[in-house]
Scaffold this motif. Sequence first.
Motif, PDB file in Angstrom:
ATOM      1  N   MET A 160      -0.511  10.201   8.095  1.00 26.67           N
ATOM      2  CA  MET A 160      -1.653  10.544   7.237  1.00 26.67           C
ATOM      3  C   MET A 160      -1.125  10.879   5.851  1.00 26.67           C
ATOM      4  N   LEU A 161      -0.093  11.759   5.804  1.00 28.83           N
ATOM      5  CA  LEU A 161       0.580  12.008   4.537  1.00 28.83           C
ATOM      6  C   LEU A 161       1.762  11.057   4.462  1.00 28.83           C
ATOM      7  N   GLY A 162       1.778  10.213   3.447  1.00 23.61           N
ATOM      8  CA  GLY A 162       2.823   9.209   3.342  1.00 23.61           C
ATOM      9  C   GLY A 162       3.602   9.313   2.044  1.00 23.61           C
ATOM     10  N   LEU A 163       4.888   9.018   2.134  1.00 25.52           N
ATOM     11  CA  LEU A 163       5.766   8.980   0.973  1.00 25.52           C
ATOM     12  C   LEU A 163       6.655   7.749   1.115  1.00 25.52           C
ATOM     13  N   HIS A 165       0.818  -1.217   0.000  1.00 27.01           N
ATOM     14  CA  HIS A 165       0.000   0.000   0.000  1.00 27.01           C
ATOM     15  C   HIS A 165       0.848   1.261   0.000  1.00 27.01           C
ATOM     16  N   HIS A 166       2.150   1.143   0.131  1.00 28.99           N
ATOM     17  CA  HIS A 166       3.060   2.294   0.088  1.00 28.99           C
ATOM     18  C   HIS A 166       3.415   2.586  -1.362  1.00 28.99           C
ATOM     19  N   VAL A 167       2.708   3.523  -1.970  1.00 24.04           N
ATOM     20  CA  VAL A 167       2.950   3.876  -3.374  1.00 24.04           C
ATOM     21  C   VAL A 167       3.057   5.392  -3.495  1.00 24.04           C
ATOM     22  N   GLY A 168       4.217   5.881  -3.925  1.00 25.89           N
ATOM     23  CA  GLY A 168       4.370   7.308  -4.186  1.00 25.89           C
ATOM     24  C   GLY A 168       4.056   8.173  -2.976  1.00 25.89           C
ATOM     25  N   LEU A 169       3.290   9.240  -3.224  1.00 28.73           N
ATOM     26  CA  LEU A 169       2.846  10.174  -2.187  1.00 28.73           C
ATOM     27  C   LEU A 169       1.339  10.091  -2.085  1.00 28.73           C
ATOM     28  N   TRP A 170       0.829   9.853  -0.864  1.00 27.96           N
ATOM     29  CA  TRP A 170      -0.609   9.657  -0.694  1.00 27.96           C
ATOM     30  C   TRP A 170      -1.072  10.257   0.634  1.00 27.96           C
TER      31      TRP A 170
END
Length: 340
Positions: A188-191, A88-93
């Motif tokens: 919440m904001l993930g990279l 589920h860790h893809v790019g910036l989300w």
Amino acid sequence: MKRLLYLIPVLALLTACHAPKVNNVEFVNDEMARKVDIRIDGTYFTSYIYPNDMEKQVLWPIISASGKDITRGFPRAPRAFESTDHPHHVGLWFNFGSVNGLDFWNNSYAIPADRKALYGSVVFDKIISANDNKLVTLAKWKDHEGKTLMTEETTFTFAGTANERSIVRTAKLTAVEPVLFKENKEGMLGLRVDRAFQKPSDHPERYTDANGIVTEVATVNNEGVNGEYINSLGDKGDNVWSKRAEWTMLNGTKEGDNISILIIDWKGNPNFPAWSHARGYGLFAVNSMGGKDFDKTLTQPVELRLKPGETVTFSYKIIVKDGGFLTAEEANKLAKEFNK
């Protein structure tokens, strides 16, 4: 079948082959590929992608002004020696691990069908506009049965110079149903960064998500792996995790280029400054709703309730600087400017 490519003008999607750049930022939409490419001064920067096989929309990949990919390729385009944990860790989300008891953060193709009811999805609705340097999109936060809990109107503001790229991601969430955010470390904001920005490691590590699922992060080839965190408090390395800081920065050298990735929290966010959910294995996240999952000394739970029609806004700035690391003084100045 030939793909349909066109530029996006304000408030409409008009078929066109060419259009002039506005403020050096150009948006090119490919509806068939379900993405919008963003170019700065004619050079590719990133893409807003909304594929049907993902449970959220993300910016991926993200490329520095010098042409270095700062995001992990897996699971969409795996590269040699990459770790394959946390699909589920893809790019910036942007999403969260506990909204009305549903986990939006960890949802992916890897969740078994018999557990999917525990998870939520952020479903693309439409592109509202692309004007000057801003891309505005609409999505819906839905449960497993398709009921909408919230709408999300997101404004991405892009900018760049010869050795810098920046994104301000602002999400306006509007409740459709009564909504409860409960403190949770998954947000919440993930990279998810390229392996060059990971911390060198000589042993595997295990991480448990909000639903008790354990993910093991294997050791990787450490050649070229050299990332190090620092925050506005002066903490470094693993010590930035769980700390509340106005900014957190990740420095790493990739292909001889010293690159800083800086995330700045907006002072208008709930619970400013945010908790850092930054891990050495490559997850760089800030969490405005972490609460006791990061700080067991808190006496009151961190919660956010919205009645139908009520809104809340979360905003963060991401800066990618190449050609030399940012100093703490420079990061402080950038944070001050963002939070005027």
